[in-house]
Design a protein around this motif. Structure first.
Motif, PDB file in Angstrom:
ATOM      1  N   GLU A 113      59.043  29.082 -29.213  1.00 38.27           N
ATOM      2  CA  GLU A 113      59.691  29.375 -27.790  1.00 38.27           C
ATOM      3  C   GLU A 113      60.378  30.640 -27.813  1.00 38.27           C
ATOM      4  OE1 GLU A 113      60.352  29.224 -24.409  1.00 38.27           O
ATOM      5  OE2 GLU A 113      60.420  27.289 -24.482  1.00 38.27           O
ATOM      6  N   ASP A 114      59.847  31.556 -26.870  1.00 38.46           N
ATOM      7  CA  ASP A 114      60.655  32.809 -26.546  1.00 38.46           C
ATOM      8  C   ASP A 114      61.782  32.935 -25.740  1.00 38.46           C
ATOM      9  OD1 ASP A 114      58.545  32.319 -24.694  1.00 38.46           O
ATOM     10  OD2 ASP A 114      58.317  34.468 -24.264  1.00 38.46           O
ATOM     11  N   ASP A 132      56.006  26.162 -26.875  1.00 39.34           N
ATOM     12  CA  ASP A 132      55.865  26.897 -25.340  1.00 39.34           C
ATOM     13  C   ASP A 132      54.521  27.588 -25.226  1.00 39.34           C
ATOM     14  OD1 ASP A 132      56.569  28.088 -23.054  1.00 39.34           O
ATOM     15  OD2 ASP A 132      57.220  29.859 -24.130  1.00 39.34           O
ATOM     16  N   GLY A 157      53.654  29.677 -22.817  1.00 34.07           N
ATOM     17  CA  GLY A 157      53.579  31.229 -22.653  1.00 34.07           C
ATOM     18  C   GLY A 157      54.283  32.097 -23.528  1.00 34.07           C
TER      19      GLY A 157
HETATM   20 CA    CA Z   1      57.625  31.677 -22.672  1.00 34.78          CA
END
Ligand code: CA
Length: 230
Positions: A7-8, A51, A53
């Motif tokens: 997850e970013d 995640d 994205g």
């Molecule tokens: Ca993201």
């Protein structure tokens, strides 16, 4: 139990870390799909929270890549604008999904189901399920709803068996169609809807408020079963 978070979004990362560590899961966090692949190979996690994205790679490609060599449970975390990708991720082999924002209770419940499923699975199919209102004996092909013997058509039976063997896990229309009718029928979502409605008539106590065959709106179905403790 080891959970790898890919997850970013830092805020989301922190939320997940605190929550999961608080429930005694061992947590490793990375920001990119590339690091995710490396960590997956390195630590062999029980669950990946992914995640969709990510900065360096589409979550979809991550799932297909990891599926080439690992059967690790993957739960996809998607945003509202990634609804289509979520279905593709499931088709590519992800096990479950949560749409952001989700509650901590919901996430923990999904993790428990996923862990139970991956531990009980080990390649063997479900033989018998017993709950208050529904009993299914797959070895004898017999089903009782509230002690009444239920007659299913062969197709209904196969769908029920498919869902039961993936207990707790969401199956997409495409996965059900491909498994039951074959690759040429993956556009025929209504086949699934019609059969699911019939199945509900037969095995749900209240077909309009199903408690076993749950709809995942726009995605597919999930079989929920709370067995009687022996
Ligand atoms: Ca993201």
């Amino acid at each position: 139990m080891k959970i790898l978070i890919i997850e970013d979004d830092l805020q989301m990362q922190r939320f997940l870390q605190v929550l999961l560590r608080g429930h005694n899961y061992e947590v490793v966090t990375v920001m990119t799909a590339q690091e995710g692949l490396i960590k997956t190979a390195e630590i062999n996690p029980d669950i990946i929270l992914l995640d969709l994205g990510l900065p360096d790679m589409d979550g979809l490609d991550f799932v297909s890549t990891v599926r080439e060599w690992s059967s690790v449970t993957v739960i996809v975390l998607s945003a509202r604008d990634q609804e289509n990708d979520k279905i593709k991720a499931l088709d590519n082999g992800a096990d479950d999904y949560l749409t952001k924002p989700f509650g901590s209770g919901e996430l923990l419940a999904r993790i428990r189901v996923a862990l139970r499923h991956s531990q009980s699975q080990n390649g063997s199919d479900v033989k018998r399920l017993e709950s208050k209102d529904l009993t299914i004996d797959f070895s004898q092909r017999l089903i009782w709803c509230q002690d009444q013997l239920v007659h299913l058509t062969p197709t209904e039976y196969r769908i029920l068996q498919l869902l039961a063997n993936n207990g707790g896990k969401v199956l997409t229309y495409r996965q059900i169609l491909e498994h039951i009718w074959g690759k040429n029928f993956i556009e025929h979502n209504h086949y699934v809807r019609v059969h699911m409605a019939q199945l509900r008539q037969k095995i749900e106590v209240n077909p309009t408020r199903p408690c076993f065959l749950l709809t995942e709106v726009g995605v597919g179905y999930r079989f929920q079963f709370e067995p009687i403790e022996p």
